[in-house]
Scaffold this active site. Structure first.
Site, short mmCIF file in Angstrom:
data_model
loop_
_atom_site.label_atom_id
_atom_site.label_comp_id
_atom_site.label_asym_id
_atom_site.label_seq_id
_atom_site.Cartn_x
_atom_site.Cartn_y
_atom_site.Cartn_z
N HIS A 1 0.85 -1.21 0.00
CA HIS A 1 0.00 0.00 0.00
C HIS A 1 0.88 1.25 0.00
O HIS A 1 2.04 1.22 0.42
CB HIS A 1 -0.93 0.00 1.22
N GLU B 1 0.98 3.93 1.85
CA GLU B 1 1.51 4.35 3.14
C GLU B 1 2.71 3.50 3.54
O GLU B 1 3.72 4.01 4.03
CB GLU B 1 0.46 4.21 4.25
N CYS C 1 -6.15 1.69 5.95
CA CYS C 1 -6.76 0.43 6.40
C CYS C 1 -6.11 0.03 7.73
O CYS C 1 -5.15 0.67 8.18
CB CYS C 1 -6.53 -0.65 5.33
N CYS D 1 -2.20 -0.31 7.53
CA CYS D 1 -1.45 0.94 7.39
C CYS D 1 -1.61 1.83 8.62
O CYS D 1 -0.66 2.51 9.02
CB CYS D 1 -1.89 1.66 6.12
#
Lengths: 165, 165
Positions: free
Chosen positions: B61, B63, B91, B94
Protein backbone atom coordinates in the site's frame (compact mmCIF):
# COMPACT_ATOMS: atom_id res chain seq x y z
CA UNK A 1 15.87 -22.15 5.20
CA UNK A 2 13.63 -25.19 4.76
CA UNK A 3 11.63 -23.77 1.83
CA UNK A 4 8.64 -25.79 0.78
CA UNK A 5 9.55 -28.47 3.29
CA UNK A 6 6.70 -30.81 4.17
CA UNK A 7 4.86 -29.80 7.31
CA UNK A 8 6.01 -31.92 10.25
CA UNK A 9 3.58 -34.33 11.88
CA UNK A 10 1.91 -33.05 15.01
CA UNK A 11 -0.30 -30.34 13.55
CA UNK A 12 -0.44 -26.82 14.95
CA UNK A 13 2.02 -27.49 17.77
CA UNK A 14 4.76 -28.71 15.44
CA UNK A 15 4.39 -25.67 13.24
CA UNK A 16 4.42 -23.39 16.27
CA UNK A 17 7.71 -25.00 17.31
CA UNK A 18 9.15 -23.94 13.95
CA UNK A 19 7.89 -20.40 14.63
CA UNK A 20 9.61 -20.45 18.05
CA UNK A 21 12.85 -21.39 16.31
CA UNK A 22 12.41 -18.33 14.07
CA UNK A 23 11.83 -16.16 17.14
CA UNK A 24 15.20 -17.22 18.50
CA UNK A 25 16.81 -16.13 15.22
CA UNK A 26 15.47 -12.59 15.81
CA UNK A 27 16.98 -12.56 19.26
CA UNK A 28 20.41 -13.39 17.84
CA UNK A 29 20.59 -9.92 16.28
CA UNK A 30 19.01 -8.13 19.22
CA UNK A 31 15.46 -7.90 17.89
CA UNK A 32 12.40 -8.72 20.00
CA UNK A 33 12.05 -12.52 19.59
CA UNK A 34 8.94 -13.10 17.50
CA UNK A 35 8.77 -15.70 14.71
CA UNK A 36 6.28 -16.71 12.04
CA UNK A 37 5.75 -19.59 9.60
CA UNK A 38 3.48 -19.46 6.53
CA UNK A 39 2.02 -22.76 5.32
CA UNK A 40 0.16 -23.66 2.12
CA UNK A 41 -1.16 -27.08 1.12
CA UNK A 42 0.90 -28.91 3.68
CA UNK A 43 4.16 -27.15 2.81
CA UNK A 44 6.10 -24.39 4.54
CA UNK A 45 5.94 -21.53 2.01
CA UNK A 46 7.96 -18.99 4.04
CA UNK A 47 9.35 -18.20 7.46
CA UNK A 48 10.03 -14.82 8.99
CA UNK A 49 11.34 -13.23 12.14
CA UNK A 50 11.43 -9.73 13.52
CA UNK A 51 14.03 -7.54 11.77
CA UNK A 52 12.81 -4.12 12.87
CA UNK A 53 16.03 -3.07 14.59
CA UNK A 54 18.39 -5.04 12.35
CA UNK A 55 17.09 -3.38 9.18
CA UNK A 56 15.61 -0.19 10.64
CA UNK A 57 12.25 -1.14 9.12
CA UNK A 58 9.12 -0.15 11.08
CA UNK A 59 7.22 -2.83 9.17
CA UNK A 60 9.83 -5.53 9.81
CA UNK A 61 7.69 -7.66 12.10
CA UNK A 62 7.88 -11.46 11.79
CA UNK A 63 4.44 -11.77 10.22
CA UNK A 64 5.07 -9.06 7.62
CA UNK A 65 8.37 -10.66 6.63
CA UNK A 66 6.78 -14.10 6.25
CA UNK A 67 3.82 -12.72 4.26
CA UNK A 68 6.04 -10.70 1.90
CA UNK A 69 8.41 -13.58 1.27
CA UNK A 70 5.49 -15.98 0.83
CA UNK A 71 3.82 -13.68 -1.70
CA UNK A 72 7.09 -13.38 -3.60
CA UNK A 73 7.40 -17.15 -3.75
CA UNK A 74 3.75 -17.65 -4.64
CA UNK A 75 3.94 -14.91 -7.30
CA UNK A 76 0.83 -13.17 -5.97
CA UNK A 77 -0.31 -10.94 -3.13
CA UNK A 78 -3.31 -13.25 -2.67
CA UNK A 79 -2.37 -15.92 -0.19
CA UNK A 80 -5.70 -17.78 -0.23
CA UNK A 81 -5.44 -21.24 1.25
CA UNK A 82 -2.55 -20.23 3.53
CA UNK A 83 -2.20 -20.49 7.30
CA UNK A 84 0.08 -18.26 9.35
CA UNK A 85 1.65 -19.44 12.62
CA UNK A 86 3.13 -16.73 14.85
CA UNK A 87 4.55 -16.85 18.37
CA UNK A 88 2.92 -13.60 19.57
CA UNK A 89 -0.58 -12.24 18.98
CA UNK A 90 -0.28 -9.89 15.96
CA UNK A 91 -0.43 -6.10 16.41
CA UNK A 92 -2.91 -3.99 14.37
CA UNK A 93 -0.45 -3.66 11.45
CA UNK A 94 0.16 -7.41 11.19
CA UNK A 95 -3.47 -8.37 11.85
CA UNK A 96 -4.44 -5.99 9.03
CA UNK A 97 -1.82 -7.53 6.75
CA UNK A 98 -3.20 -11.02 7.44
CA UNK A 99 -6.59 -9.82 6.17
CA UNK A 100 -5.05 -7.90 3.25
CA UNK A 101 -3.21 -11.06 2.15
CA UNK A 102 -6.45 -13.12 2.38
CA UNK A 103 -4.94 -15.64 4.82
CA UNK A 104 -7.40 -18.47 5.69
CA UNK A 105 -6.28 -19.23 9.22
CA UNK A 106 -4.09 -17.54 11.82
CA UNK A 107 -2.63 -19.47 14.77
CA UNK A 108 -0.82 -17.56 17.50
CA UNK A 109 0.95 -18.54 20.72
CA UNK A 110 1.30 -15.89 23.43
CA UNK A 111 -1.32 -13.22 23.97
CA UNK A 112 -0.18 -9.57 23.77
CA UNK A 113 -2.04 -7.53 26.39
CA UNK A 114 -0.49 -4.26 25.15
CA UNK A 115 -1.01 -4.39 21.38
CA UNK A 116 -2.79 -7.65 20.48
CA UNK A 117 -5.26 -7.09 17.64
CA UNK A 118 -6.59 -10.66 17.26
CA UNK A 119 -8.87 -10.86 20.29
CA UNK A 120 -7.20 -8.71 22.95
CA UNK A 121 -7.55 -4.99 22.02
CA UNK A 122 -9.22 -5.67 18.67
CA UNK A 123 -10.23 -8.70 16.64
CA UNK A 124 -9.32 -7.47 13.16
CA UNK A 125 -9.02 -10.88 11.41
CA UNK A 126 -12.56 -11.90 12.36
CA UNK A 127 -14.23 -8.50 11.86
CA UNK A 128 -17.30 -9.18 9.67
CA UNK A 129 -17.20 -5.60 8.32
CA UNK A 130 -13.94 -6.18 6.41
CA UNK A 131 -13.85 -7.77 2.95
CA UNK A 132 -12.14 -10.97 4.14
CA UNK A 133 -12.25 -13.01 7.33
CA UNK A 134 -9.41 -15.09 8.76
CA UNK A 135 -10.18 -17.73 11.40
CA UNK A 136 -8.06 -17.30 14.54
CA UNK A 137 -6.75 -20.03 16.87
CA UNK A 138 -5.29 -18.63 20.11
CA UNK A 139 -2.79 -19.73 22.72
CA UNK A 140 -1.06 -22.67 20.98
CA UNK A 141 2.16 -23.41 22.96
CA UNK A 142 1.58 -20.07 24.67
CA UNK A 143 4.16 -20.61 27.41
CA UNK A 144 6.84 -21.82 25.05
CA UNK A 145 6.21 -18.79 22.85
CA UNK A 146 6.20 -16.29 25.74
CA UNK A 147 9.39 -17.59 27.33
CA UNK A 148 11.92 -15.99 24.91
CA UNK A 149 10.04 -12.68 25.17
CA UNK A 150 10.10 -12.75 28.99
CA UNK A 151 13.81 -13.58 28.94
CA UNK A 152 14.57 -10.87 26.36
CA UNK A 153 12.80 -8.09 28.25
CA UNK A 154 14.11 -9.38 31.59
CA UNK A 155 17.69 -9.16 30.31
CA UNK A 156 17.10 -5.69 28.88
CA UNK A 157 15.73 -4.52 32.23
CA UNK A 158 18.65 -6.08 34.10
CA UNK A 159 21.04 -4.38 31.70
CA UNK A 160 19.26 -1.05 32.15
CA UNK A 161 18.01 -1.20 28.57
CA UNK A 162 14.31 -0.63 29.10
CA UNK A 163 12.22 -0.77 25.99
CA UNK A 164 8.99 -2.42 24.91
CA UNK A 165 7.96 -3.55 21.46
CA UNK B 1 11.42 11.78 -7.22
CA UNK B 2 11.72 15.08 -5.40
CA UNK B 3 13.63 13.69 -2.40
CA UNK B 4 14.10 16.08 0.48
CA UNK B 5 12.47 18.85 -1.54
CA UNK B 6 11.21 21.76 0.54
CA UNK B 7 7.54 21.49 1.38
CA UNK B 8 5.49 23.75 -0.92
CA UNK B 9 3.67 26.73 0.54
CA UNK B 10 0.00 26.17 1.28
CA UNK B 11 0.21 23.71 4.16
CA UNK B 12 -1.76 20.49 4.26
CA UNK B 13 -3.54 21.07 0.95
CA UNK B 14 -0.31 21.48 -1.00
CA UNK B 15 1.10 18.29 0.45
CA UNK B 16 -2.12 16.46 -0.29
CA UNK B 17 -1.82 17.58 -3.90
CA UNK B 18 1.57 15.85 -4.03
CA UNK B 19 -0.07 12.72 -2.62
CA UNK B 20 -2.74 12.89 -5.35
CA UNK B 21 0.02 13.02 -7.95
CA UNK B 22 1.47 9.83 -6.41
CA UNK B 23 -1.98 8.20 -6.59
CA UNK B 24 -2.05 8.82 -10.34
CA UNK B 25 1.31 7.06 -10.64
CA UNK B 26 -0.26 3.92 -9.11
CA UNK B 27 -3.04 4.05 -11.65
CA UNK B 28 -0.55 4.09 -14.50
CA UNK B 29 0.38 0.48 -13.72
CA UNK B 30 -3.18 -0.62 -12.97
CA UNK B 31 -3.03 -0.41 -9.18
CA UNK B 32 -5.78 1.20 -7.11
CA UNK B 33 -4.84 4.93 -7.14
CA UNK B 34 -3.72 5.78 -3.61
CA UNK B 35 -0.71 7.99 -2.88
CA UNK B 36 1.24 9.08 0.20
CA UNK B 37 3.86 11.67 1.12
CA UNK B 38 6.04 11.55 4.25
CA UNK B 39 7.31 14.88 5.61
CA UNK B 40 9.90 15.67 8.28
CA UNK B 41 11.04 19.10 9.39
CA UNK B 42 9.59 20.88 6.41
CA UNK B 43 11.07 18.48 3.85
CA UNK B 44 9.56 15.65 1.82
CA UNK B 45 11.36 12.58 3.15
CA UNK B 46 9.62 9.99 0.93
CA UNK B 47 6.71 9.41 -1.40
CA UNK B 48 4.89 6.18 -2.10
CA UNK B 49 2.05 4.80 -4.14
CA UNK B 50 0.17 1.55 -4.24
CA UNK B 51 2.21 -1.27 -5.83
CA UNK B 52 0.22 -4.25 -4.59
CA UNK B 53 -0.61 -5.64 -8.03
CA UNK B 54 2.53 -4.41 -9.77
CA UNK B 55 4.83 -6.20 -7.32
CA UNK B 56 2.45 -8.87 -6.00
CA UNK B 57 3.03 -7.55 -2.47
CA UNK B 58 0.07 -7.72 -0.05
CA UNK B 59 1.77 -4.99 2.01
CA UNK B 60 2.45 -2.76 -0.99
CA UNK B 61 0.00 0.00 0.00
CA UNK B 62 1.03 3.63 -0.58
CA UNK B 63 1.51 4.35 3.14
CA UNK B 64 3.67 1.26 3.73
CA UNK B 65 5.87 2.10 0.76
CA UNK B 66 6.35 5.71 1.95
CA UNK B 67 7.08 4.61 5.53
CA UNK B 68 9.61 1.96 4.47
CA UNK B 69 11.42 4.29 2.09
CA UNK B 70 11.38 7.09 4.67
CA UNK B 71 12.85 4.81 7.35
CA UNK B 72 15.55 3.70 4.93
CA UNK B 73 16.46 7.31 4.21
CA UNK B 74 16.28 8.32 7.88
CA UNK B 75 18.33 5.28 8.91
CA UNK B 76 15.85 4.29 11.62
CA UNK B 77 12.45 2.67 12.04
CA UNK B 78 11.51 5.49 14.41
CA UNK B 79 9.95 8.26 12.38
CA UNK B 80 9.32 10.66 15.28
CA UNK B 81 8.59 14.19 14.11
CA UNK B 82 7.17 12.97 10.79
CA UNK B 83 3.79 13.64 9.21
CA UNK B 84 2.15 11.32 6.68
CA UNK B 85 -0.23 12.61 4.00
CA UNK B 86 -2.35 10.00 2.23
CA UNK B 87 -5.20 10.31 -0.25
CA UNK B 88 -7.38 7.56 1.28
CA UNK B 89 -8.12 6.77 4.93
CA UNK B 90 -5.62 4.05 5.93
CA UNK B 91 -6.76 0.43 6.40
CA UNK B 92 -5.96 -1.45 9.65
CA UNK B 93 -2.54 -2.57 8.35
CA UNK B 94 -1.45 0.94 7.39
CA UNK B 95 -2.99 2.60 10.46
CA UNK B 96 -1.06 0.11 12.58
CA UNK B 97 2.14 0.85 10.67
CA UNK B 98 1.69 4.59 11.31
CA UNK B 99 1.65 3.85 15.05
CA UNK B 100 4.51 1.33 14.80
CA UNK B 101 6.65 3.96 13.03
CA UNK B 102 5.82 6.58 15.72
CA UNK B 103 4.42 9.08 13.20
CA UNK B 104 3.36 12.37 14.85
CA UNK B 105 0.52 13.36 12.58
CA UNK B 106 -1.54 11.68 9.88
CA UNK B 107 -3.53 13.67 7.32
CA UNK B 108 -5.88 11.83 4.97
CA UNK B 109 -8.19 12.89 2.15
CA UNK B 110 -11.09 10.58 1.26
CA UNK B 111 -12.87 8.49 3.88
CA UNK B 112 -12.96 4.72 3.34
CA UNK B 113 -16.34 3.38 4.49
CA UNK B 114 -15.29 -0.25 3.83
CA UNK B 115 -11.90 -0.49 5.55
CA UNK B 116 -11.00 2.88 7.11
CA UNK B 117 -9.19 2.41 10.42
CA UNK B 118 -8.61 6.06 11.33
CA UNK B 119 -12.10 7.05 12.45
CA UNK B 120 -14.47 4.99 10.30
CA UNK B 121 -14.36 1.30 11.38
CA UNK B 122 -11.60 1.84 13.97
CA UNK B 123 -9.47 4.71 15.20
CA UNK B 124 -6.15 2.92 15.62
CA UNK B 125 -3.81 5.97 15.47
CA UNK B 126 -5.60 7.71 18.35
CA UNK B 127 -6.21 4.61 20.51
CA UNK B 128 -4.97 5.54 24.01
CA UNK B 129 -4.30 1.87 24.81
CA UNK B 130 -1.44 1.62 22.30
CA UNK B 131 2.11 2.73 23.14
CA UNK B 132 2.07 5.69 20.74
CA UNK B 133 -0.60 8.10 19.56
CA UNK B 134 -0.71 9.81 16.16
CA UNK B 135 -2.95 12.84 15.70
CA UNK B 136 -5.34 12.48 12.75
CA UNK B 137 -6.65 15.19 10.41
CA UNK B 138 -9.49 13.99 8.17
CA UNK B 139 -11.00 14.95 4.84
CA UNK B 140 -8.32 17.30 3.40
CA UNK B 141 -9.09 17.71 -0.33
CA UNK B 142 -11.44 14.76 0.06
CA UNK B 143 -13.14 15.19 -3.31
CA UNK B 144 -9.90 15.60 -5.23
CA UNK B 145 -8.56 12.46 -3.51
CA UNK B 146 -11.72 10.40 -4.12
CA UNK B 147 -12.02 11.31 -7.80
CA UNK B 148 -9.26 9.00 -9.18
CA UNK B 149 -10.67 6.13 -7.09
CA UNK B 150 -14.20 6.67 -8.39
CA UNK B 151 -12.91 6.82 -11.95
CA UNK B 152 -10.73 3.70 -11.48
CA UNK B 153 -13.52 1.55 -10.07
CA UNK B 154 -16.02 3.00 -12.55
CA UNK B 155 -13.80 1.99 -15.47
CA UNK B 156 -13.24 -1.46 -14.00
CA UNK B 157 -16.99 -1.91 -13.66
CA UNK B 158 -17.59 -0.70 -17.21
CA UNK B 159 -14.93 -3.10 -18.45
CA UNK B 160 -16.47 -5.96 -16.50
CA UNK B 161 -13.49 -6.10 -14.15
CA UNK B 162 -15.22 -5.90 -10.79
CA UNK B 163 -12.96 -5.90 -7.81
CA UNK B 164 -12.50 -3.79 -4.70
CA UNK B 165 -9.43 -2.91 -2.76
Amino acid sequence: MNTLAPVPDGGDESLMKLAVREALAAQEHGDVPVGAVLVREGRVLARGHNTRDLLGDPSGHAEMNALRLGAQRAGSWRLDGCELFVTLEPCPMCAGAVVAARIDRLVFGAFDPKAGACGTLYNIPEDPRLNHRTRVVRGVLAEECAEPLARFFGERRDGGGGGGI
